[in-house]
Motif scaffolding. Structure first.
Motif, PDB file in Angstrom:
ATOM      1  N   MET A 108       0.815  -1.199   0.000  1.00 35.43           N
ATOM      2  CA  MET A 108       0.000   0.000   0.000  1.00 35.43           C
ATOM      3  C   MET A 108       0.858   1.262   0.000  1.00 35.43           C
ATOM      4  O   MET A 108       0.446   2.276  -0.524  1.00 35.43           O
ATOM      5  N   ASN A 109       2.065   1.165   0.576  1.00 37.86           N
ATOM      6  CA  ASN A 109       2.944   2.332   0.574  1.00 37.86           C
ATOM      7  C   ASN A 109       3.335   2.739  -0.837  1.00 37.86           C
ATOM      8  O   ASN A 109       3.465   3.921  -1.124  1.00 37.86           O
ATOM      9  N   THR A 110       3.531   1.756  -1.711  1.00 35.59           N
ATOM     10  CA  THR A 110       3.906   2.075  -3.089  1.00 35.59           C
ATOM     11  C   THR A 110       2.804   2.900  -3.752  1.00 35.59           C
ATOM     12  O   THR A 110       3.080   3.876  -4.440  1.00 35.59           O
ATOM     13  N   GLY A 160      -1.501  -4.004 -27.858  1.00 38.70           N
ATOM     14  CA  GLY A 160      -1.270  -4.456 -26.484  1.00 38.70           C
ATOM     15  C   GLY A 160       0.202  -4.519 -26.143  1.00 38.70           C
ATOM     16  O   GLY A 160       0.623  -4.175 -25.039  1.00 38.70           O
ATOM     17  N   SER A 161       1.001  -4.938 -27.096  1.00 39.59           N
ATOM     18  CA  SER A 161       2.446  -4.993 -26.900  1.00 39.59           C
ATOM     19  C   SER A 161       3.008  -3.587 -26.673  1.00 39.59           C
ATOM     20  O   SER A 161       3.823  -3.368 -25.771  1.00 39.59           O
ATOM     21  N   LEU A 162       2.562  -2.641 -27.478  1.00 37.19           N
ATOM     22  CA  LEU A 162       3.003  -1.253 -27.316  1.00 37.19           C
ATOM     23  C   LEU A 162       2.576  -0.689 -25.965  1.00 37.19           C
ATOM     24  O   LEU A 162       3.375  -0.043 -25.269  1.00 37.19           O
ATOM     25  N   LEU A 163       1.329  -0.930 -25.600  1.00 37.94           N
ATOM     26  CA  LEU A 163       0.833  -0.433 -24.313  1.00 37.94           C
ATOM     27  C   LEU A 163       1.625  -1.015 -23.151  1.00 37.94           C
ATOM     28  O   LEU A 163       2.013  -0.293 -22.225  1.00 37.94           O
ATOM     29  N   GLY A 164       1.846  -2.309 -23.197  1.00 36.13           N
ATOM     30  CA  GLY A 164       2.522  -2.973 -22.083  1.00 36.13           C
ATOM     31  C   GLY A 164       3.884  -2.386 -21.792  1.00 36.13           C
ATOM     32  O   GLY A 164       4.196  -2.049 -20.646  1.00 36.13           O
ATOM     33  N   LEU A 165       4.700  -2.229 -22.803  1.00 32.80           N
ATOM     34  CA  LEU A 165       6.048  -1.721 -22.561  1.00 32.80           C
ATOM     35  C   LEU A 165       6.046  -0.234 -22.222  1.00 32.80           C
ATOM     36  O   LEU A 165       6.804   0.209 -21.363  1.00 32.80           O
ATOM     37  N   ALA A 166       5.199   0.541 -22.877  1.00 30.99           N
ATOM     38  CA  ALA A 166       5.151   1.975 -22.568  1.00 30.99           C
ATOM     39  C   ALA A 166       4.725   2.205 -21.123  1.00 30.99           C
ATOM     40  O   ALA A 166       5.297   3.051 -20.423  1.00 30.99           O
ATOM     41  N   VAL A 167       3.740   1.454 -20.654  1.00 28.15           N
ATOM     42  CA  VAL A 167       3.290   1.597 -19.267  1.00 28.15           C
ATOM     43  C   VAL A 167       4.399   1.183 -18.306  1.00 28.15           C
ATOM     44  O   VAL A 167       4.689   1.888 -17.332  1.00 28.15           O
ATOM     45  N   LYS A 168       5.033   0.040 -18.561  1.00 27.46           N
ATOM     46  CA  LYS A 168       6.132  -0.406 -17.688  1.00 27.46           C
ATOM     47  C   LYS A 168       7.251   0.627 -17.652  1.00 27.46           C
ATOM     48  O   LYS A 168       7.798   0.930 -16.591  1.00 27.46           O
ATOM     49  N   THR A 169       7.592   1.174 -18.801  1.00 24.84           N
ATOM     50  CA  THR A 169       8.670   2.164 -18.878  1.00 24.84           C
ATOM     51  C   THR A 169       8.354   3.376 -18.023  1.00 24.84           C
ATOM     52  O   THR A 169       9.204   3.877 -17.287  1.00 24.84           O
ATOM     53  N   ALA A 171       9.985   4.601 -14.049  1.00 21.00           N
ATOM     54  CA  ALA A 171      10.610   5.918 -13.995  1.00 21.00           C
ATOM     55  C   ALA A 171       9.983   6.814 -12.921  1.00 21.00           C
ATOM     56  O   ALA A 171      10.389   7.970 -12.778  1.00 21.00           O
ATOM     57  N   GLU A 172       9.019   6.292 -12.165  1.00 20.89           N
ATOM     58  CA  GLU A 172       8.377   7.069 -11.100  1.00 20.89           C
ATOM     59  C   GLU A 172       9.409   7.532 -10.077  1.00 20.89           C
ATOM     60  O   GLU A 172      10.223   6.738  -9.601  1.00 20.89           O
ATOM     61  N   ASP A 173       9.378   8.811  -9.737  1.00 24.39           N
ATOM     62  CA  ASP A 173      10.281   9.351  -8.723  1.00 24.39           C
ATOM     63  C   ASP A 173       9.909   8.850  -7.337  1.00 24.39           C
ATOM     64  O   ASP A 173       8.726   8.802  -6.988  1.00 24.39           O
ATOM     65  N   ARG A 230      11.456  -2.005  -8.456  1.00 23.75           N
ATOM     66  CA  ARG A 230      11.034  -3.345  -8.028  1.00 23.75           C
ATOM     67  C   ARG A 230       9.647  -3.290  -7.389  1.00 23.75           C
ATOM     68  O   ARG A 230       8.778  -4.108  -7.682  1.00 23.75           O
ATOM     69  N   ASP A 231       9.418  -2.314  -6.523  1.00 21.77           N
ATOM     70  CA  ASP A 231       8.122  -2.180  -5.854  1.00 21.77           C
ATOM     71  C   ASP A 231       7.021  -1.818  -6.851  1.00 21.77           C
ATOM     72  O   ASP A 231       5.895  -2.313  -6.771  1.00 21.77           O
ATOM     73  N   MET A 232       7.369  -0.946  -7.804  1.00 21.14           N
ATOM     74  CA  MET A 232       6.376  -0.533  -8.801  1.00 21.14           C
ATOM     75  C   MET A 232       5.981  -1.711  -9.687  1.00 21.14           C
ATOM     76  O   MET A 232       4.798  -1.903  -9.989  1.00 21.14           O
ATOM     77  N   LEU A 233       6.960  -2.506 -10.093  1.00 17.56           N
ATOM     78  CA  LEU A 233       6.656  -3.668 -10.931  1.00 17.56           C
ATOM     79  C   LEU A 233       5.856  -4.713 -10.160  1.00 17.56           C
ATOM     80  O   LEU A 233       4.991  -5.381 -10.737  1.00 17.56           O
ATOM     81  N   ALA A 234       6.113  -4.839  -8.870  1.00 19.96           N
ATOM     82  CA  ALA A 234       5.326  -5.767  -8.049  1.00 19.96           C
ATOM     83  C   ALA A 234       3.874  -5.302  -7.959  1.00 19.96           C
ATOM     84  O   ALA A 234       2.942  -6.112  -8.069  1.00 19.96           O
TER      85      ALA A 234
END
Length: 183
Positions: A1-3, A111-120, A124-126, A131-135
């Motif tokens: 929840m902290n993330t 979907g492929s374009l969306l997936g990588l753009a969102v992950k990228t 990059a979140e400040d 690791r926490d963001m991907l989890a």
């Protein structure tokens, strides 16, 4: 929840995007073969179309990093949303061979374009470890994987067109939020 609390409003919108696109994708995906078969599409062509979707989704992933580097996440997000919306609309227009092939390819590549753009953008979140963001992203994906088919089963008796409409509407609203509003 902290993330979640540490994530910016745009980051939260990206996570909601992961949730909503996951829900609608998994409303659509398990019922695609059922719908195509019910429309009289021969089994071999149904298999080809489902395989084409997987190929376009996974195969295009190999190029997505280059595309994001070259054009940036906002342009790639807009393209991904646009392709998916067009693909769902094409499937709604009919299951004729060329229409279905174009729609399926657009959905997969989008979907492929969306997936990588969102992950990228998420990693990059400040102030939030990647690791926490991907989890957290994985948690949202998994909610879609579980709840999407159940939601699709509830909506399917109304017609496959309603599922396609939900996909189009969710992608359109998310595209407006993530590509037209300032980051």
């Amino acid at each position: 929840m902290n993330t979640w609390r540490q994530t910016s409003p745009t980051g939260r919108a990206l996570l909601v995007t992961v949730l909503l696109t996951g829900l609608t994708t998994f409303m659509f995906l398990p019922l695609l073969a059922v719908h195509l078969s019910s429309e009289g599409v021969p089994a071999g062509r149904v298999g080809f179309l489902v395989g084409l979707l997987a190929f376009c989704s996974q195969g295009f992933s190999l190029l997505c990093g280059l595309v994001v580097d070259r054009f940036g996440t906002r342009a790639v997000l807009a393209s991904g949303f646009g392709l998916r919306i067009a693909g769902y609309a094409l499937l709604g227009a009919g299951t004729a061979s060329a229409t279905a092939v174009a729609g399926i390819a657009a959905i997969g590549i989008g979907g492929s374009l969306l997936g990588l753009a969102v992950k990228t953008r998420l990693v990059a979140e400040d102030g939030v470890p990647a690791r926490d963001m991907l989890a957290l992203r994985s948690t949202f994906v998994n909610i879609g994987v579980i709840a999407g088919p159940a939601l699709g089963a509830l909506v399917y008796p109304l017609g496959f067109g309603w599922i396609l409409a939900a996909c189009i509407l969710s992608h359109l609203l998310l595209a407006i939020r993530l590509t037209l509003r300032p980051a």
